[in-house]
Design an enzyme around this catalytic site. Structure first.
Site, PDB file in Angstrom:
ATOM      1  N   GLU A   1       3.755   3.601  54.208  1.00  0.00           N
ATOM      2  CA  GLU A   1       3.405   3.350  55.609  1.00  0.00           C
ATOM      3  C   GLU A   1       1.965   2.910  55.791  1.00  0.00           C
ATOM      4  O   GLU A   1       1.603   2.391  56.834  1.00  0.00           O
ATOM      5  CB  GLU A   1       3.684   4.602  56.453  1.00  0.00           C
ATOM      6  CG  GLU A   1       3.729   4.308  57.930  1.00  0.00           C
ATOM      7  CD  GLU A   1       4.263   5.467  58.749  1.00  0.00           C
ATOM      8  OE1 GLU A   1       3.607   5.828  59.727  1.00  0.00           O
ATOM      9  OE2 GLU A   1       5.332   6.008  58.401  1.00  0.00           O
TER      10      GLU A   1
ATOM     11  N   ASP B   1       6.591   7.353  56.128  1.00  0.00           N
ATOM     12  CA  ASP B   1       6.359   8.718  56.581  1.00  0.00           C
ATOM     13  C   ASP B   1       7.701   9.413  56.758  1.00  0.00           C
ATOM     14  O   ASP B   1       8.618   8.844  57.354  1.00  0.00           O
ATOM     15  CB  ASP B   1       5.618   8.666  57.925  1.00  0.00           C
ATOM     16  CG  ASP B   1       4.519   9.704  57.993  1.00  0.00           C
ATOM     17  OD1 ASP B   1       4.388  10.473  57.037  1.00  0.00           O
ATOM     18  OD2 ASP B   1       3.801   9.740  59.012  1.00  0.00           O
TER      19      ASP B   1
ATOM     20  N   TYR C   1       2.827  17.772  54.665  1.00  0.00           N
ATOM     21  CA  TYR C   1       3.120  16.848  55.778  1.00  0.00           C
ATOM     22  C   TYR C   1       2.887  17.538  57.124  1.00  0.00           C
ATOM     23  O   TYR C   1       3.392  18.627  57.371  1.00  0.00           O
ATOM     24  CB  TYR C   1       4.571  16.377  55.654  1.00  0.00           C
ATOM     25  CG  TYR C   1       4.979  15.383  56.703  1.00  0.00           C
ATOM     26  CD1 TYR C   1       4.491  14.073  56.674  1.00  0.00           C
ATOM     27  CD2 TYR C   1       5.840  15.738  57.728  1.00  0.00           C
ATOM     28  CE1 TYR C   1       4.862  13.164  57.646  1.00  0.00           C
ATOM     29  CE2 TYR C   1       6.224  14.828  58.697  1.00  0.00           C
ATOM     30  CZ  TYR C   1       5.731  13.549  58.657  1.00  0.00           C
ATOM     31  OH  TYR C   1       6.098  12.637  59.623  1.00  0.00           O
TER      32      TYR C   1
END
Length: 586
Positions: A7, A103, A305
């Protein structure tokens, strides 16, 4: 050739290093039969109204509602986006297989799918799904790649969200701007933005309408301890004065002493919203700043994350916890007691039913973080200590309630004592603010040893106080209100259950607040968020309650989550929104 699409360039670099794609080219890395390229976040977006028909270029009430028979996407017309797309388009045409390394979330899925659609990708597509950027996590992720079809529901939810926001935003913004805005004035209305503004305006109205009312409390001091009358507040001063006269000169007698032992469990691990709340409360960081900082920590491979909405870990992480704790060498004094014995598999921490795409935000434990800014270090320290505390014993407390009486007027005082600090040990060196420290000292005041039946003189008094208005929202309290669709919920378990009906997603709430500030609908006054006259005027102008209802927006969020989980259809969600838009225009 296997093409990996990340990304952003920094993530592509990490993946390329692990895969051995070490040769840098223009817009990608290659080597070891891999090519690793990237997007810059969104390279594509939904088409503008004028892209469907020339008539929709003009803002004209007769063209509403604008509901395309089929939605399309287009490239974002910025040079760096178009240049990188051309690189990706050429690579996709030559690839034997594409690995979506975007992502690992709804928006990340949408970004990558749109690029592949626009580039007419024909080859098989796999999905990399990882929760941290450590070498171990990336290698593990590549060992368990899944077919892209396994994430079709995630894509459909992201697409439904984007189309829903387009339908409502484009149509209703034009409708209200044309009907009420006046020449050249745009009244921006959004599916999440407007209910959030309505929350702030509603709170402001409550504050403005508030009229303080006096009340009186009867208190007395006996053996340097303040006791409060059990009767509570007196609305009339005369009532309190009558009781004050009755007890003046009369002895105070201790009638009962009750001790109750209790346990306090460690605080839950962080999801994004709770981390943003805590950073705003402790460090006055905005939601946007906290998201940027925790995203940086993720990219520096020291935390997992960040865009998550769960406070639990999946059960397969249990065997790894001890290794993570051992890797946190900066906190060795705190982790040593934990790693000396097996880590308990506590349901408060590990629960597969509470984890969907990702687990809570935790440290990766692979290396002691180095080169962090002061703010990054503070955010990392919060995450690290919260993780360590989760595996400490409960805090054991003793609450003592002493009741007494004077001339048949009952009084009560409560004290609290920490018997075994347990998890509180982890936070002892944090250096909290003065006012927080004062509150803690007051809450944990230890009462002297009283004896039932003892008696003696005391100093009663009638204290005048005033009712206080509701407090304006801070970013912390607004985030909590968005999470629970405007309801005030202090209980952790209940708040967890209400998340499905929250306004927006954890990853988008910071941007909603930023948008309201940018459009001058709200402003900051120190830590408070206050609606501007423009914001108040907009909410007053919107007559359709559905557009500003946090509850309805919360229901939409639940349906979008249902699409992701397979319990609701995207077509039903969009049909509902199209009918609503048409009804509002009529």
């Amino acid at each position: 050739m296997r093409l990996c699409i990340a990304e952003k360039p920094s993530v592509a670099l990490e993946i390329a290093r692990v895969l051995g794609a070490n040769t840098r080219r223009d817009g990608y890395y290659e080597g070891n039969n891999y090519v690793v390229s990237w997007t810059y976040g969104h390279l594509c977006t939904l088409k503008d109204p004028g892209d469907y028909t020339p008539a929709w270029k003009r803002w004209d009430m007769r063209c509403l509602p604008m509901i395309p028979p089929r939605f399309g996407i287009k490239l974002i017309e910025e040079e760096h986006c178009m240049r990188q797309f051309r690189v990706l388009e050429a690579l996709i045409a030559k690839a034997d297989e594409v690995i979506n390394c975007g992502d690992a979330g709804q928006e990340g899925e949408l970004i990558q799918r749109w690029v592949m659609q626009k580039a007419r990708c024909q080859c098989p597509v796999k999905r990399l799904w990882i929760s941290s950027l450590t070498e171990e996590a990336i290698r593990e992720g590549f060992h368990r790649l899944r077919d892209a079809s396994a994430y079709q529901r995630l894509y459909e939810a992201g697409l439904a969200r984007a189309i829903g926001d387009w339908l409502l935003g484009m149509n209703v913004t034009r409708l209200y701007s044309l009907r009420f805005g006046g020449p050249g004035r745009v009244l921006s209305i959004g599916r999440v933005q407007t209910p959030t503004l309505a929350l702030i305006v509603r709170r402001q109205r409550e504050i403005e309408a508030f009229r303080p009312e006096p009340y009186w409390e009867l208190k007395t001091v006996y053996r340097d301890v303040t006791f409060t009358a059990s009767r509570g507040r007196f609305a009339k001063k005369e009532e309190g004065e009558a009781l004050l006269r009755a007890i003046e000169g009369q002895p105070f007698t201790v009638t009962d002493i009750a001790k109750k032992k209790g346990r306090e469990a460690p605080p839950k691990l962080f999801d994004l919203t709770s981390l943003q709340v805590e950073c705003n409360r402790r460090f006055s960081l905005s939601a946007e700043e906290t998201l940027r900082l925790i995203q940086t920590l993720y990219e520096k491979k020291v935390t997992t994350y960040p865009r998550v909405d769960t406070t639990y870990l999946s059960e397969d992480l249990h065997p790894k916890v001890s290794g993570i704790l051992k890797g946190m060498t900066d906190y060795a004094a705190l982790t040593a007691p934990l790693t000396a014995a097996p880590i308990a598999k506590n349901k408060r921490v590990f629960d597969n039913k509470k984890v969907t795409d990702h687990h809570a935000i935790i440290p990766t434990g692979t290396a002691a973080p180095a080169g962090l800014s002061a703010d990054e270090r503070r955010v990392y320290d919060l995450v690290a200590r919260r993780f360590i505390a989760a595996f400490y014993p409960d805090c054991e407390v003793s609450t003592t309630t002493v009741t007494g009486a004077s001339a048949e007027v009952d009084f009560k005082a409560t004290g609290r004592q920490i018997l075994k600090p347990g998890w509180r040990t982890v936070f002892e060196r944090e250096g909290s603010k003065k006012e927080e420290k004062a509150e803690e000292e007051e809450a944990e005041a230890v009462l002297p040893a009283f004896q039932k039946g003892e008696s003696g003189p005391h100093q009663p008094s009638l204290v005048e106080k005033q009712t206080t208005p509701p407090k304006p929202y801070t970013e912390a309290t607004l985030l909590r209100a968005m999470e629970t669709a405007g309801r005030f919920v202090d209980d952790e378990a209940l708040r967890e259950a209400m998340k499905e009906n929250g306004i927006g997603r954890p990853s988008t709430r910071a941007n909603i607040i930023k948008t309201l500030l940018k459009r001058d609908y709200i402003r900051r006054e120190r830590k408070h968020l206050v609606a501007t006259p423009t914001g108040v005027s907009l909410i007053d102008t919107i007559h359709e309650e559905l557009l500003k209802s946090p509850e309805l927006t919360g229901q939409w969020e639940r349906k979008l989550r249902g699409i992701e989980q397979g319990s609701y259809e995207a077509s039903a969600f969009l049909t509902e929104l199209k009918e609503m838009v048409a009804r509002i225009v009529r």
